[in-house]
Design a protein around this motif. Structure first.
Motif, mmCIF file in Angstrom:
data_model
loop_
_atom_site.group_PDB
_atom_site.id
_atom_site.type_symbol
_atom_site.label_atom_id
_atom_site.label_comp_id
_atom_site.label_asym_id
_atom_site.label_seq_id
_atom_site.Cartn_x
_atom_site.Cartn_y
_atom_site.Cartn_z
ATOM 1 N N PRO A 47 0.812 -1.223 0.000
ATOM 2 C CA PRO A 47 0.000 0.000 0.000
ATOM 3 C C PRO A 47 0.841 1.267 0.000
ATOM 4 C CG PRO A 47 -0.054 -1.035 2.155
ATOM 5 C CD PRO A 47 0.694 -1.973 1.259
ATOM 6 N N GLY A 67 0.136 5.126 0.402
ATOM 7 C CA GLY A 67 -0.573 5.444 1.624
ATOM 8 C C GLY A 67 -0.473 4.347 2.655
ATOM 9 N N PHE A 68 -1.191 4.538 3.752
ATOM 10 C CA PHE A 68 -1.176 3.553 4.831
ATOM 11 C C PHE A 68 -1.887 2.261 4.419
ATOM 12 C CE2 PHE A 68 -0.381 5.936 9.083
ATOM 13 C CZ PHE A 68 0.707 6.579 8.521
ATOM 14 N N THR A 69 -2.987 2.419 3.662
ATOM 15 C CA THR A 69 -3.747 1.261 3.178
ATOM 16 C C THR A 69 -4.105 1.515 1.718
ATOM 17 O OG1 THR A 69 -5.944 2.123 3.736
ATOM 18 C CG2 THR A 69 -4.730 0.993 5.495
ATOM 19 N N TYR A 70 -4.862 0.592 1.124
ATOM 20 C CA TYR A 70 -5.253 0.739 -0.278
ATOM 21 C C TYR A 70 -6.489 1.603 -0.453
ATOM 22 C CZ TYR A 70 -2.010 -3.133 -1.033
ATOM 23 O OH TYR A 70 -0.889 -3.925 -1.079
ATOM 24 N N GLU A 71 -7.159 1.966 0.623
ATOM 25 C CA GLU A 71 -8.378 2.757 0.521
ATOM 26 C C GLU A 71 -8.079 4.170 0.006
ATOM 27 O OE1 GLU A 71 -9.278 -0.726 2.168
ATOM 28 O OE2 GLU A 71 -7.843 0.615 3.130
ATOM 29 N N HIS A 73 -9.104 7.121 0.780
ATOM 30 C CA HIS A 73 -8.920 8.207 1.734
ATOM 31 C C HIS A 73 -7.917 7.848 2.840
ATOM 32 C CE1 HIS A 73 -12.128 10.360 -0.209
ATOM 33 N NE2 HIS A 73 -12.950 9.329 -0.052
ATOM 34 N N SER A 74 -7.087 6.893 2.579
ATOM 35 C CA SER A 74 -6.054 6.520 3.544
ATOM 36 C C SER A 74 -5.056 7.658 3.721
ATOM 37 C CB SER A 74 -5.324 5.278 3.042
ATOM 38 O OG SER A 74 -4.132 5.063 3.759
ATOM 39 N N PRO A 227 2.043 3.097 9.937
ATOM 40 C CA PRO A 227 1.117 2.377 9.059
ATOM 41 C C PRO A 227 0.660 1.076 9.710
ATOM 42 C CG PRO A 227 3.068 3.110 7.851
ATOM 43 C CD PRO A 227 3.357 3.312 9.311
ATOM 44 N N GLN A 241 -2.012 -1.712 14.579
ATOM 45 C CA GLN A 241 -1.359 -0.438 14.246
ATOM 46 C C GLN A 241 -0.718 0.121 15.509
ATOM 47 O OE1 GLN A 241 -3.939 2.728 12.862
ATOM 48 N NE2 GLN A 241 -2.238 3.897 12.000
ATOM 49 N N TRP A 353 -0.376 -5.694 4.974
ATOM 50 C CA TRP A 353 -1.740 -5.155 5.020
ATOM 51 C C TRP A 353 -2.532 -5.607 3.792
ATOM 52 C CZ3 TRP A 353 -5.009 -3.060 8.340
ATOM 53 C CH2 TRP A 353 -6.210 -2.543 7.826
#
Length: 380
Positions: A47, A67-71, A73-74, A227, A241, A353
């Motif tokens: 991610p 980013g922190f995740t694949y979403e 708005h991460s 992350p 986390q 993740w």
């Protein structure tokens, strides 16, 4: 989304001064490194990532991706993000502690581990042959990994399991990477030093080097900079986390010989530069060399003491010199050092993740390391 490349003397890292950005240092050769990581993010192989390359006493490339995740708005990755470095803990903390104790004459590499951990003895008389050197070199005969967390609930219970785990092979006859061995090594070093691993490392390693963003069990205030490593739906049943991803280390309270350290790319650059310049002010060069040169036995091993060295194929790629040494972390982290090139490469990701099913990091690491060396060679 992407941080800027910076070039700065490593001395600024030691002094604690802010890193200055210098657009003039951007290079088409170094920019080619971006594609390796951008492709991995686009393919949902990691991610996000923070990468740092040190060369001849300077940080020549330091950048954050994704980013922190694949979403959508991460939070975006930042160059000062703190990562669970997983098994890189084995060299940054546990092996570093062993090096310091060895230099002070407190650690004998040929010492049978049962002399410090009598609980390790048993009906198998071969257990008495396991030495500190074998634990460091992953040649003890102990198994690689056991899901001890599934059958214990406390640190003491987990250690009792470690003390009694059967050997898989005769000590010193084959190299098999072993988390179990490093759990035991960490406990042995604590008994020799008379204090916990995290306390010793904070005072004798992280503190003296100014690694202020490196610790076991990071404070809650750091959580927004860390992350997440897993959406654990089976064991802890929560998003992981700011706490160690490794379940066995979690049962041990977050401080273990095999995992548990959290750090930044900049702090790891300080650590790497310390080794490249010979170990000062922590240890002397000749002591460091004992631990970073490849062992001569068992036959065919790629292991040094605590560290790994390039093999074929290697996660360090195809260019790192024979004198190089490094280590990988399960969460998607790595640190590789090439003394001949005065080069260090730090790759930090949270590839675990939301779970550990994606193994693409095994291809990403060598591609990135090869791209680094090719970029440096092209500049000559």
């Amino acid at each position: 989304m992407f941080a800027k490349i910076v070039t700065i003397s490593i001395a600024f890292l030691f002094s604690g001064s802010s890193l200055a950005e210098d657009q003039a240092t951007q290079s088409a050769n170094l920019a080619a490194l971006d594609g390796v990581v951008q492709s991995a993010i686009q393919n949902h192989e990691v991610p996000g990532a923070v990468l740092l390359v040190g060369h001849e006493g300077h940080v020549i490339y330091r950048k954050a991706f994704g980013g922190f995740t694949y979403e959508q708005h991460s939070p975006l990755a930042e160059i000062d993000n703190v990562f669970d470095v997983a098994s890189v803990s084995k060299v940054v903390a546990t092996t570093a502690m062993a090096v310091v104790l060895y230099e002070r004459g407190l650690l004998d590499l040929e010492m049978p581990i049962v002399s410090v951990l009598p609980e390790f003895s048993g009906s198998d008389l071969r257990r008495a042959e396991v030495t500190v050197r074998m634990l460091l070199a992953h040649s003890s005969g102990l198994p690689a990994y056991e899901k001890l967390f599934l059958r214990v609930s406390t640190k003491d219970e987990l250690l009792r399991e470690c003390f009694s785990i059967p050997l898989r092979s005769a000590p010193g006859t084959r190299a098999e990477y072993s988390d179990i061995g490093f759990i035991l090594l960490g406990i042995a070093l604590e008994r020799i030093a008379g204090e916990p691993l995290d306390v010793f490392c904070r005072r004798e390693v992280f503190g003296p080097l100014g690694m202020s963003q490196t610790t076991f069990n990071p404070p809650a205030a750091w959580k927004s900079r860390i992350p997440p490593t897993a959406d654990d739906r089976t064991f802890r049943k929560r998003i992981i986390q700011g706490e160690v991803q490794d379940e066995n280390a979690s049962v041990m309270g977050g401080v273990a010989g095999h995992a548990g350290v959290f750090s930044t790319a900049s702090d790891l650059a300080i650590f790497a530069h310390t080794l490249l310049r010979g170990g000062a002010p922590i240890v002397q060069r000749q002591t460091l060399e004992v631990f970073t040169r490849r062992e001569t036995s068992p036959a065919g091993t790629s292991r040094a003491l605590g560290w790994d060295t390039p093999s074929a194929p290697s996660q360090s790629g195809k260019y790192f010199s024979a004198s190089s040494y490094g280590h990988l972390g399960y969460t998607g982290t790595s640190l590789w050092i090439d003394p001949e090139r005065q080069l260090s490469v730090i790759l930090l990701t949270n590839r675990t993740w939301p779970d550990c099913s994606n193994q693409a990091i095994k291809e990403i690491r060598p591609r990135f390391h090869d791209a680094v060396v090719e970029a440096l060679e092209a500049k000559r």
